[in-house]
Design a protein around this motif. Structure first.
Motif, PDB file in Angstrom:
ATOM      1  N   VAL A 177      27.906  89.167   6.497  1.00  5.56           N
ATOM      2  CA  VAL A 177      28.299  88.124   7.909  1.00  5.56           C
ATOM      3  C   VAL A 177      27.406  88.237   8.686  1.00  5.56           C
ATOM      4  N   ALA A 197      22.560  88.552   6.946  1.00  2.00           N
ATOM      5  CA  ALA A 197      22.939  88.492   6.661  1.00  2.00           C
ATOM      6  C   ALA A 197      23.593  90.346   6.963  1.00  2.00           C
ATOM      7  N   THR A 198      24.866  90.949   7.013  1.00  3.49           N
ATOM      8  CA  THR A 198      24.555  92.307   7.213  1.00  3.49           C
ATOM      9  C   THR A 198      25.358  92.699   5.789  1.00  3.49           C
ATOM     10  N   PHE A 255      29.771  92.857   3.475  1.00  5.30           N
ATOM     11  CA  PHE A 255      29.861  91.477   3.931  1.00  5.30           C
ATOM     12  C   PHE A 255      29.239  90.228   4.054  1.00  5.30           C
ATOM     13  N   ALA A 289      32.896  90.391  23.657  1.00  7.55           N
ATOM     14  CA  ALA A 289      32.069  89.468  22.354  1.00  7.55           C
ATOM     15  C   ALA A 289      30.836  89.163  22.861  1.00  7.55           C
ATOM     16  N   PHE A 333      31.379  90.648  17.574  1.00  2.00           N
ATOM     17  CA  PHE A 333      32.591  91.954  17.234  1.00  2.00           C
ATOM     18  C   PHE A 333      32.484  92.974  17.182  1.00  2.00           C
ATOM     19  N   TRP A 334      31.390  93.570  17.018  1.00  2.00           N
ATOM     20  CA  TRP A 334      31.382  95.314  17.668  1.00  2.00           C
ATOM     21  C   TRP A 334      30.926  94.814  18.828  1.00  2.00           C
ATOM     22  N   TRP A 385      27.401  87.408  14.574  1.00  2.00           N
ATOM     23  CA  TRP A 385      28.526  87.501  14.934  1.00  2.00           C
ATOM     24  C   TRP A 385      29.459  89.170  14.850  1.00  2.00           C
ATOM     25  N   SER A 386      28.304  89.891  14.079  1.00  2.00           N
ATOM     26  CA  SER A 386      28.816  90.938  13.615  1.00  2.00           C
ATOM     27  C   SER A 386      28.269  91.993  14.721  1.00  2.00           C
ATOM     28  N   LEU A 387      27.594  91.365  16.189  1.00  2.00           N
ATOM     29  CA  LEU A 387      27.014  91.890  16.999  1.00  2.00           C
ATOM     30  C   LEU A 387      28.017  91.321  18.075  1.00  2.00           C
ATOM     31  N   LYS A 394      22.182 103.857   8.714  1.00 10.55           N
ATOM     32  CA  LYS A 394      21.643 102.371   8.169  1.00 10.55           C
ATOM     33  C   LYS A 394      20.213 103.196   7.452  1.00 10.55           C
ATOM     34  N   GLN A 447      24.956  88.392  11.256  1.00  5.57           N
ATOM     35  CA  GLN A 447      24.164  89.869  12.331  1.00  5.57           C
ATOM     36  C   GLN A 447      24.728  89.451  13.468  1.00  5.57           C
TER      37      GLN A 447
END
Length: 152
Positions: A62, A56-57, A60, A27, A70-71, A66-68, A115, A64
């Motif tokens: 979130v 926003a992604t 949900f 992360a 997390f992944w 923060w999504s990145l 996507k 982008q």
């Protein structure tokens, strides 16, 4: 004299710590190395995508970045599981190489079609290179985090 290429660490005692450090390193590597490499490429006008996007992604909403992150942590768990018996330079080099290959292939051939985007950046060499560079930077950062903080 240590003649083994791989060090045998007591898995049962350190596995939990190793996996947590893998997630946190992955992360953090997104925020520092992945997005840092993207910032450099964007500043050089090689990438149209700006780093640290708060767009926003789906589904949900979130942001982008923060999504990145997390992944990146999830991929950090994968690297930690795969590289648990390595340390030092071997760990960092292999984490970098796996960072170049694994998340890039999944992004090109799984995520992009989901996507509605073309696979492998549509075959555009620059687009493909950007993916390899930023994911390699992420792998380097994750490997460094594991090497520095993964062992007691």
């Amino acid at each position: 004299m240590d003649t083994l290429a791989l060090h045998l660490y007591p898995e049962s005692r350190q596995l939990g710590r190793w996996l947590i450090v893998g997630f946190l390193s992955g992360a953090a590597a997104v925020l520092i190395f992945h997005q840092g490499a993207l910032a450099a490429l964007h500043a050089l006008e090689l990438s149209p995508r700006a780093p640290y996007s708060f767009a926003a992604t789906a589904p949900f909403g979130v942001p982008q970045v923060w999504s990145l992150a997390f992944w990146g942590g999830a991929w950090g768990l994968v690297l930690a599981a795969l590289l648990g018996r390595l340390d030092g330079a071997r760990l960092i080099i292999l984490a970098t190489l796996l960072g170049i290959v694994l998340p890039t292939l999944v992004a090109w051939f799984v995520v992009a079609p989901l996507k509605g985007q073309p696979m492998a950046a549509g075959g555009a060499p620059l687009g493909m290179a950007i993916g390899l560079i930023v994911n390699g930077a992420w792998g380097l950062g994750t490997g460094l985090g594991l090497a520095l903080f993964g062992r007691r």
